[in-house]
Enzyme design. Structure first.
Site, PDB file in Angstrom:
ATOM      1  N   ARG A 174       0.939  -1.287   0.073  1.00 32.18           N
ATOM      2  CA  ARG A 174      -0.069  -0.093   0.102  1.00 32.18           C
ATOM      3  C   ARG A 174       0.780   1.521  -0.066  1.00 32.18           C
ATOM      4  NH1 ARG A 174      -5.556   0.555   3.559  1.00 32.18           N
ATOM      5  NH2 ARG A 174      -3.984   0.701   5.090  1.00 32.18           N
ATOM      6  N   ASP A 175       2.172   1.263   0.129  1.00 28.12           N
ATOM      7  CA  ASP A 175       2.837   2.635  -0.010  1.00 28.12           C
ATOM      8  C   ASP A 175       4.377   2.348  -0.685  1.00 28.12           C
ATOM      9  OD1 ASP A 175       3.255   5.209   0.519  1.00 28.12           O
ATOM     10  OD2 ASP A 175       4.020   4.857   2.404  1.00 28.12           O
ATOM     11  N   VAL A 176       4.128   1.667  -2.077  1.00 24.86           N
ATOM     12  CA  VAL A 176       5.125   1.156  -2.633  1.00 24.86           C
ATOM     13  C   VAL A 176       5.790   2.998  -3.476  1.00 24.86           C
ATOM     14  CG1 VAL A 176       5.961   0.341  -4.958  1.00 24.86           C
ATOM     15  CG2 VAL A 176       4.677  -1.007  -3.451  1.00 24.86           C
TER      16      VAL A 176
END
Length: 189
Positions: free
Chosen positions: A55-57
């Site tokens: 969710r936070d690449v």
């Protein structure tokens, strides 16, 4: 309680693309980092029974060791993926805005595709050595994904690559790289 992290000598990928006075990465180094990151995401998505969606690449969450081997970091927003009976996980949208899949924003349905889209933005940053969002850029260049994909649609990807890479990328390598990027990002957002 404490958190213990592995020391990653070369820091975040971002530092090697822009923002720091560090010699630029070669095309081969960038490819190796992107391939290693893709493998890491694949492992997250398939390694556990339900998989994990990061969710936070983004390039600040891709850390490089002394050999420039990449590892994913910052799992604070991660969620278990959908079970075999589910197609998605319904959730409040979280993550870094200019890396977020527009479909995830619209539907609030978390899938592996959410990470894949973000990885596509990372690929563009690796190619162009520009941030995902740059408010100080000319209006048409503020959003890297929109700007780069416009050049791609016009068949002019060679006009947006990092100037330090000009003349150092094998055309077949560039073709495969842009194809992988297209598979991550929709041509028509």
């Amino acid at each position: 309680m404490i958190l213990v992290y592995e020391f990653m000598q070369n820091g975040p990928l971002r530092d090697h693309l822009y923002g720091k006075n560090i010699p630029p990465l070669s095309w081969k180094q960038r490819l190796d980092i992107c391939i290693c990151t893709a493998r890491g995401l694949h492992y997250l998505h398939t390694g556990a029974s339900t998989g994990i969606i990061h969710r936070d690449v983004k390039i600040t969450n891709i850390l490089l060791d002394e050999n420039f081997v990449s590892k994913m970091a910052e799992f604070g927003l991660s969620k278990d993926g959908p079970t075999t009976e589910q197609t998605h996980v319904s959730t409040v949208v979280k993550g870094s805005f200019f890396y977020l899949d527009p479909e995830y924003i619209r539907k609030q349905q978390l899938t592996e595709k959410t990470d894949v889209y973000s990885f596509g933005v990372v690929l563009l940053e690796a190619l162009c050595a520009l941030p995902a969002i740059n408010p100080s850029s000319p209006r048409e260049q503020v959003n890297l994904e929109e700007w780069a994909m416009q050049w791609k649609r016009n068949g002019l990807v060679d006009k947006i690559i990092d100037p330090t890479l000009v003349g150092h990328i094998d055309p077949e390598s560039m073709k495969k790289f842009t194809k992988a990027t297209e598979m991550c990002l929709p041509l028509d957002p």
